[in-house]
Design a protein around this motif. Structure first.
Motif, mmCIF file in Angstrom:
data_model
loop_
_atom_site.group_PDB
_atom_site.id
_atom_site.type_symbol
_atom_site.label_atom_id
_atom_site.label_comp_id
_atom_site.label_asym_id
_atom_site.label_seq_id
_atom_site.Cartn_x
_atom_site.Cartn_y
_atom_site.Cartn_z
ATOM 1 N N LEU A 93 -26.564 1.509 -38.796
ATOM 2 C CA LEU A 93 -27.987 1.759 -39.054
ATOM 3 C C LEU A 93 -28.751 0.459 -39.291
ATOM 4 N N ARG A 94 -28.143 -0.454 -40.014
ATOM 5 C CA ARG A 94 -28.818 -1.719 -40.320
ATOM 6 C C ARG A 94 -29.122 -2.510 -39.055
ATOM 7 N N GLU A 95 -28.256 -2.389 -38.051
ATOM 8 C CA GLU A 95 -28.478 -3.107 -36.794
ATOM 9 C C GLU A 95 -29.795 -2.678 -36.142
ATOM 10 N N LYS A 96 -30.196 -1.436 -36.386
ATOM 11 C CA LYS A 96 -31.410 -0.889 -35.779
ATOM 12 C C LYS A 96 -32.651 -1.132 -36.638
ATOM 13 N N SER A 97 -32.460 -1.717 -37.799
ATOM 14 C CA SER A 97 -33.584 -1.898 -38.713
ATOM 15 C C SER A 97 -34.248 -3.256 -38.532
ATOM 16 N N GLU A 98 -35.392 -3.409 -39.157
ATOM 17 C CA GLU A 98 -36.079 -4.702 -39.130
ATOM 18 C C GLU A 98 -35.375 -5.732 -40.012
ATOM 19 N N ASN A 99 -34.392 -5.291 -40.799
ATOM 20 C CA ASN A 99 -33.648 -6.189 -41.679
ATOM 21 C C ASN A 99 -32.338 -6.683 -41.068
ATOM 22 N N THR A 101 -29.581 -8.839 -39.347
ATOM 23 C CA THR A 101 -29.365 -10.290 -39.425
ATOM 24 C C THR A 101 -28.606 -10.834 -38.225
ATOM 25 N N GLY A 102 -28.082 -9.940 -37.383
ATOM 26 C CA GLY A 102 -27.334 -10.389 -36.220
ATOM 27 C C GLY A 102 -25.825 -10.259 -36.357
ATOM 28 N N ILE A 103 -25.349 -9.965 -37.561
ATOM 29 C CA ILE A 103 -23.899 -9.826 -37.766
ATOM 30 C C ILE A 103 -23.443 -8.371 -37.752
ATOM 31 N N GLU A 104 -24.384 -7.455 -37.671
ATOM 32 C CA GLU A 104 -24.076 -6.036 -37.854
ATOM 33 C C GLU A 104 -23.019 -5.518 -36.884
ATOM 34 N N GLU A 105 -23.135 -5.816 -35.607
ATOM 35 C CA GLU A 105 -22.168 -5.300 -34.640
ATOM 36 C C GLU A 105 -20.764 -5.807 -34.941
ATOM 37 N N PHE A 106 -20.646 -7.082 -35.271
ATOM 38 C CA PHE A 106 -19.339 -7.628 -35.634
ATOM 39 C C PHE A 106 -18.768 -6.898 -36.851
ATOM 40 N N VAL A 107 -19.612 -6.695 -37.868
ATOM 41 C CA VAL A 107 -19.138 -6.073 -39.107
ATOM 42 C C VAL A 107 -18.756 -4.615 -38.878
ATOM 43 N N TYR A 108 -19.625 -3.813 -38.245
ATOM 44 C CA TYR A 108 -19.248 -2.406 -38.085
ATOM 45 C C TYR A 108 -18.087 -2.251 -37.124
ATOM 46 N N SER A 109 -17.957 -3.119 -36.141
ATOM 47 C CA SER A 109 -16.784 -3.054 -35.262
ATOM 48 C C SER A 109 -15.509 -3.382 -36.029
ATOM 49 N N GLY A 110 -15.576 -4.400 -36.887
ATOM 50 C CA GLY A 110 -14.415 -4.768 -37.703
ATOM 51 C C GLY A 110 -13.998 -3.668 -38.652
ATOM 52 N N PHE A 111 -14.981 -3.014 -39.294
ATOM 53 C CA PHE A 111 -14.665 -1.889 -40.174
ATOM 54 C C PHE A 111 -14.119 -0.719 -39.362
ATOM 55 N N LYS A 112 -14.757 -0.450 -38.220
ATOM 56 C CA LYS A 112 -14.336 0.704 -37.414
ATOM 57 C C LYS A 112 -12.918 0.541 -36.884
ATOM 58 N N ASN A 113 -12.566 -0.667 -36.417
ATOM 59 C CA ASN A 113 -11.199 -0.867 -35.904
ATOM 60 C C ASN A 113 -10.241 -1.359 -36.989
ATOM 61 N N ARG A 114 -10.758 -1.491 -38.232
ATOM 62 C CA ARG A 114 -9.969 -1.775 -39.422
ATOM 63 C C ARG A 114 -9.314 -3.156 -39.423
#
Length: 127
Positions: A93-99, A101-114
Motif C-alpha cells: 500500500l505504501r508503494e502506491k501512496s504519496e509517501n 520512498t522507493g524501497i517498498e517493492e524490495f521490502v514487500y518482496s523480501g517479506f513475501k518471499n521471507r
C-alpha cells in the motif's frame, strides 16, 4: 537509574546493534520477573541482509541470535510472533501512496518471499 527499577522494557532493534551486553544491562535494570518486548527485522539471506542493513542503517540478525543472547543473560522466551505476513501488505500500500520512498517493492518482496522477516519477541526475566 537504579538497578532493578523497571518492570517493562520495549525495544525496536531495527536501528540498534544487537550485543549480549544490551541484554545484560536490561537484566540489571529490570525488576524480578520483568518483561522485555523486542520488535525486530531479521534476515537469513546474506544479499538481502546487506541491502536491508544499508537501507535502514542497521545490522539485521537471525532470530536464533536473539534467543541465545537473551538466554545467556537471564531472559526466558515467553512468547513469539512472526509478523512478516501481516507486515508486507503495508509496504504494498505504501508503494502506491504519496509517501513512497522507493524501497517498498524490495521490502514487500523480501517479506513475501521471507528472505527477511519481522518478529515480536517477548521475554521474561528469570531472576
Amino acid at each position: 537509574m537504579n538497578p532493578a527499577s523497571l518492570s517493562f522494557l520495549f525495544l525496536c532493534f531495527q536501528v540498534l546493534l544487537l550485543k549480549s551486553q544490551l541484554f545484560q544491562e536490561f537484566a540489571r535494570v529490570g525488576k524480578p520477573k520483568s518483561r522485555l518486548v523486542i520488535l525486530a527485522n531479521t534476515a537469513h539471506d546474506p544479499k538481502s541482509k546487506q541491502i536491508v542493513d544499508e537501507l535502514y542503517l542497521t545490522k539485521s540478525h537471525k532470530p536464533e541470535e536473539y534467543y541465545h543472547m537473551a538466554e545467556q543473560n537471564g531472559w526466558l522466551l515467553a512468547s513469539y510472533f512472526d509478523l512478516t505476513d501481516m507486515t508486507y501488505p503495508y509496504f504494498v500500500l505504501r508503494e502506491k501512496s504519496e509517501n513512497a520512498t522507493g524501497i517498498e517493492e524490495f521490502v514487500y518482496s523480501g517479506f513475501k518471499n521471507r528472505t527477511f522477516q519481522y518478529h515480536l519477541f517477548v521475554y521474561d526475566l528469570t531472576k
